[in-house]
Design a protein around this motif. Structure first.
Motif, PDB file in Angstrom:
ATOM      1  N   MET A   1     -22.345 -20.080  48.352  1.00 46.22           N
ATOM      2  CA  MET A   1     -21.243 -19.361  49.404  1.00 46.22           C
ATOM      3  C   MET A   1     -20.129 -19.061  48.396  1.00 46.22           C
ATOM      4  N   ALA A   2     -19.542 -17.797  49.215  1.00 47.27           N
ATOM      5  CA  ALA A   2     -18.094 -17.350  48.533  1.00 47.27           C
ATOM      6  C   ALA A   2     -17.126 -18.035  49.402  1.00 47.27           C
ATOM      7  N   GLY A   3     -16.199 -18.491  49.043  1.00 46.70           N
ATOM      8  CA  GLY A   3     -14.906 -19.134  50.242  1.00 46.70           C
ATOM      9  C   GLY A   3     -13.487 -17.943  49.836  1.00 46.70           C
ATOM     10  N   GLY A   4     -12.444 -17.477  49.935  1.00 45.22           N
ATOM     11  CA  GLY A   4     -11.649 -16.704  50.809  1.00 45.22           C
ATOM     12  C   GLY A   4     -10.854 -17.598  51.717  1.00 45.22           C
ATOM     13  N   HIS A   5     -11.879 -18.621  51.740  1.00 44.80           N
ATOM     14  CA  HIS A   5     -10.656 -19.277  53.009  1.00 44.80           C
ATOM     15  C   HIS A   5      -9.048 -20.277  53.326  1.00 44.80           C
ATOM     16  N   SER A   6      -8.486 -19.662  53.474  1.00 45.71           N
ATOM     17  CA  SER A   6      -7.126 -20.143  53.627  1.00 45.71           C
ATOM     18  C   SER A   6      -6.696 -21.860  54.600  1.00 45.71           C
ATOM     19  N   ILE A   7      -6.986 -22.832  53.133  1.00 43.11           N
ATOM     20  CA  ILE A   7      -7.086 -24.200  53.425  1.00 43.11           C
ATOM     21  C   ILE A   7      -5.867 -25.275  53.404  1.00 43.11           C
ATOM     22  N   GLY A   8      -5.813 -26.026  54.096  1.00 45.01           N
ATOM     23  CA  GLY A   8      -4.533 -27.183  53.772  1.00 45.01           C
ATOM     24  C   GLY A   8      -5.111 -28.083  53.010  1.00 45.01           C
ATOM     25  N   VAL A   9      -4.167 -29.102  52.100  1.00 42.70           N
ATOM     26  CA  VAL A   9      -5.047 -28.964  51.179  1.00 42.70           C
ATOM     27  C   VAL A   9      -3.700 -31.202  51.331  1.00 42.70           C
ATOM     28  N   LEU A  10      -4.786 -31.893  51.904  1.00 44.46           N
ATOM     29  CA  LEU A  10      -3.429 -32.901  52.134  1.00 44.46           C
ATOM     30  C   LEU A  10      -4.146 -34.252  51.232  1.00 44.46           C
TER      31      LEU A  10
ATOM     32  N   PRO B   1      -7.514 -27.178  58.487  1.00 42.44           N
ATOM     33  CA  PRO B   1      -7.601 -25.684  57.899  1.00 42.44           C
ATOM     34  C   PRO B   1      -6.265 -25.065  57.671  1.00 42.44           C
ATOM     35  N   ALA B   2      -5.792 -23.750  57.168  1.00 40.15           N
ATOM     36  CA  ALA B   2      -4.539 -23.508  57.715  1.00 40.15           C
ATOM     37  C   ALA B   2      -4.440 -21.791  57.546  1.00 40.15           C
ATOM     38  N   SER B   3      -3.061 -21.372  58.669  1.00 38.99           N
ATOM     39  CA  SER B   3      -3.478 -20.198  59.298  1.00 38.99           C
ATOM     40  C   SER B   3      -2.395 -19.855  58.615  1.00 38.99           C
TER      41      SER B   3
ATOM     42  N   GLN C   1       7.896 -11.066  43.222  1.00 37.40           N
ATOM     43  CA  GLN C   1       8.660 -10.051  42.244  1.00 37.40           C
ATOM     44  C   GLN C   1       9.278 -10.934  40.295  1.00 37.40           C
ATOM     45  N   PRO C   2       9.377 -10.523  39.353  1.00 39.26           N
ATOM     46  CA  PRO C   2       9.298 -10.659  38.461  1.00 39.26           C
ATOM     47  C   PRO C   2      10.390 -11.467  38.398  1.00 39.26           C
ATOM     48  N   GLY C   3      10.520 -12.774  37.821  1.00 41.40           N
ATOM     49  CA  GLY C   3      11.116 -13.898  37.647  1.00 41.40           C
ATOM     50  C   GLY C   3      11.126 -14.971  38.715  1.00 41.40           C
ATOM     51  N   LYS C   4      10.198 -14.420  40.450  1.00 45.24           N
ATOM     52  CA  LYS C   4      10.739 -15.206  40.989  1.00 45.24           C
ATOM     53  C   LYS C   4       9.249 -14.987  42.107  1.00 45.24           C
ATOM     54  N   ILE C   5       8.415 -16.432  41.828  1.00 45.60           N
ATOM     55  CA  ILE C   5       6.841 -16.244  42.421  1.00 45.60           C
ATOM     56  C   ILE C   5       7.242 -16.726  44.131  1.00 45.60           C
ATOM     57  N   GLY C   6       6.064 -15.785  44.390  1.00 50.53           N
ATOM     58  CA  GLY C   6       5.872 -15.612  45.691  1.00 50.53           C
ATOM     59  C   GLY C   6       4.973 -16.255  46.642  1.00 50.53           C
ATOM     60  N   GLU C   7       5.273 -16.596  48.100  1.00 53.71           N
ATOM     61  CA  GLU C   7       4.686 -17.503  48.438  1.00 53.71           C
ATOM     62  C   GLU C   7       3.684 -17.379  49.883  1.00 53.71           C
ATOM     63  N   LYS C   8       3.069 -17.878  50.333  1.00 55.10           N
ATOM     64  CA  LYS C   8       1.827 -18.056  51.325  1.00 55.10           C
ATOM     65  C   LYS C   8       3.082 -18.722  52.464  1.00 55.10           C
ATOM     66  N   ILE C   9       3.332 -18.893  53.753  1.00 55.04           N
ATOM     67  CA  ILE C   9       3.922 -19.345  54.303  1.00 55.04           C
ATOM     68  C   ILE C   9       2.874 -19.228  55.319  1.00 55.04           C
ATOM     69  N   GLY C  10       2.874 -20.854  55.995  1.00 50.30           N
ATOM     70  CA  GLY C  10       1.635 -20.634  56.763  1.00 50.30           C
ATOM     71  C   GLY C  10       1.567 -22.568  57.561  1.00 50.30           C
ATOM     72  N   PHE C  11       0.877 -22.964  58.328  1.00 46.83           N
ATOM     73  CA  PHE C  11       0.194 -24.051  58.582  1.00 46.83           C
ATOM     74  C   PHE C  11      -0.712 -24.692  59.096  1.00 46.83           C
ATOM     75  N   PHE C  12      -1.009 -25.815  59.419  1.00 50.60           N
ATOM     76  CA  PHE C  12      -2.127 -26.497  59.239  1.00 50.60           C
ATOM     77  C   PHE C  12      -2.665 -26.407  60.868  1.00 50.60           C
ATOM     78  N   GLY C  13      -3.857 -26.045  60.885  1.00 49.50           N
ATOM     79  CA  GLY C  13      -4.710 -26.378  61.675  1.00 49.50           C
ATOM     80  C   GLY C  13      -5.961 -27.174  62.182  1.00 49.50           C
ATOM     81  N   GLU C  14      -5.887 -27.235  63.385  1.00 53.08           N
ATOM     82  CA  GLU C  14      -7.234 -29.067  63.866  1.00 53.08           C
ATOM     83  C   GLU C  14      -8.855 -28.173  63.864  1.00 53.08           C
ATOM     84  N   LYS C  15      -8.876 -27.265  64.699  1.00 54.47           N
ATOM     85  CA  LYS C  15     -10.431 -26.261  64.460  1.00 54.47           C
ATOM     86  C   LYS C  15     -10.378 -25.691  63.087  1.00 54.47           C
ATOM     87  N   GLY C  16     -11.691 -25.824  62.780  1.00 55.17           N
ATOM     88  CA  GLY C  16     -12.129 -24.925  61.860  1.00 55.17           C
ATOM     89  C   GLY C  16     -12.338 -25.874  60.464  1.00 55.17           C
ATOM     90  N   ILE C  17     -11.617 -25.473  59.127  1.00 55.69           N
ATOM     91  CA  ILE C  17     -12.089 -25.883  58.111  1.00 55.69           C
ATOM     92  C   ILE C  17     -12.515 -26.834  57.846  1.00 55.69           C
TER      93      ILE C  17
END
Length: 409
Positions: free
Chosen positions: A78-87, A228-230, A238-254
């Motif tokens: 199964m393909a992923g693509g889901h956002s996950i929190g890693v601990l 789970p991560a939302s 941008q060139p020279g500066k790496i972008g980032e996803k900002i999110g938080f960890f959830g309790e229900k889901g993955i």
């Protein structure tokens, strides 16, 4: 059965293969043959699983090498693509760097560096007391230093355990005794699930190793899990500066346990199966020789938990993947993705790459000077690490968005 990527081009174009044992595994394009070139257009098709033994000769005459190739049945996941929190939780407290101590007279010292307490080491106990967290370690050092001039640390470095004696110094800024280290008791961040197997529930994610923040080697963890991560917002790259996803960890889901942290990603087992709204059925996994330059699709999350598909182009397929797993160079061509993220950003690592209905790899790193481009790892090697593919017989900044900083001791 493409074999030309087994050897450098200057050699493979001059090699002829003779089949001397194949047990009905091969299907020939134009009648029964025994000799063929390693070039794709002339090679036979592997019709059923089994072993094929080949005698390779230069110019069809000079003996070069005998190889046994294993033909395995197609693997589907199964393909992923889901956002996950890693601990990840360390067995002790991890040293990730140095933090000099300012004395009362204004001079700066670093006792830990003087006794060769190196980044990457695990501090297991202080004077026989097991260390449970960075705060616990900080308390023990300050508490014991007020009673004695020198304290003993039990540390583990590169699989070897030893005792180190160090003299803490009183820090003018923090008003406590310290030894001059930056430490962490765990790692946490946001990434992307690459795939999972609905039968075994084994998964692969990230596509690259989680390291010790400046220290060599993998994060030496005791316990690891994904949650789970939302995604709440995007810091555009941008060139020279790496972008980032900002999110938080959830309790229900993955939910799942991490068992391996390797240069090809993190691997483990989910507690239960997941749904993918874009690819509801398992996808076949492409072997390395099936991946080619051209259009492809990646799956990732940009808002909340919604998986979306975006267009990319595979610009380069390395004939021999690098030791760190990098095997592809991809370029984001989807204008919607570029307008929102600038290209590849942290937290996107592990995003599955799909080409012609097959899972071919995962996004791993971004090119700092051009965030529309990045590297990918082959799905084939990720499946091997996950234990879903038999081992073969022939034989830059990462995208993990960290949310934990270090503590000074």
């Amino acid at each position: 059965m493409a074999l030309d990527n087994l050897f450098p081009g200057c050699i493979s174009t001059r090699l002829t293969a003779r089949v001397f044992e194949e047990e009905g595994v091969l299907q020939w394009r134009e009648g029964k043959k025994q000799n063929f070139s390693l070039l794709q257009k002339e090679s036979p098709i592997a019709a059923v699983p089994g072993d094929v033994k080949l005698d390779l000769r230069l110019f069809g005459v000079i003996p070069f090498k005998k190889v046994t190739l294993q033909v395995v049945p197609p693997v589907k996941v199964m393909a992923g693509g889901h956002s996950i929190g890693v601990l990840l939780t360390a067995d002790g407290v991890m040293v990730v760097g140095y933090s000099h101590i300012t004395l009362e007279n204004g001079s700066k010292v670093c006792p830990a560096k003087e006794v060769d307490l190196l980044p990457g080491a695990l501090i297991l106990n202080v004077e026989g007391t097991a260390v449970h967290s960075d705060l616990h370690l900080s308390y023990l050092i300050d508490h014991l230093a007020r009673k004695k001039e020198e304290i003993r640390l039990r540390v583990k470095y590169q699989e070897k355990t030893k005792e180190i004696k160090v003299k803490p110094q009183f820090c003018r800024e923090t008003r406590r005794y310290r030894i001059g280290l930056l430490v962490r008791d765990g790692a946490a961040g946001v990434g992307t699930l690459t795939f999972y197997d609905s039968k075994t529930k084994k998964f692969g994610a990230l596509g690259h190793i989680i390291t010790n923040s400046g220290a060599p080697g993998a994060w030496d963890f005791k316990n690891g899990r994904i949650v789970p991560a939302s995604v709440q917002s995007i810091q555009k790259g941008q060139p020279g500066k790496i972008g980032e996803k900002i999110g938080f960890f959830g309790e229900k889901g993955i939910s799942g346990n991490i068992t391996k942290n390797t240069q090809f990603g993190i691997f483990g087992e989910l507690r239960y199966n997941l749904a993918n709204p874009i690819f509801s059925k398992p996808l076949p996994v492409a072997m390395g020789h099936q991946v080619k330059e051209g259009p492809a699709t990646i799956l990732t999350v940009l808002k909340n938990e919604k998986i979306e598909a975006f267009q990319v182009s595979i610009q380069t397929v390395f004939s021999r993947p690098r030791s760190d797993g990098k095997a592809l160079i991809i370029k984001v061509t989807d204008q919607k993705l570029i307008s929102k993220t600038g290209g590849i950003i942290q937290g996107m690592s592990g995003s599955p790459i799909i080409q012609e209905g097959k899972l071919v790899g995962a996004v791993t790193h971004v090119l700092i000077n051009d965030p529309t481009k990045g590297y990918g790892v082959l799905a084939e090697v990720m499946l091997e690490e996950a234990g879903l593919l038999s081992e073969r017989k022939e034989g830059v900044s990462g995208g993990f968005s960290s949310v934990v900083s270090g503590n000074r001791i």
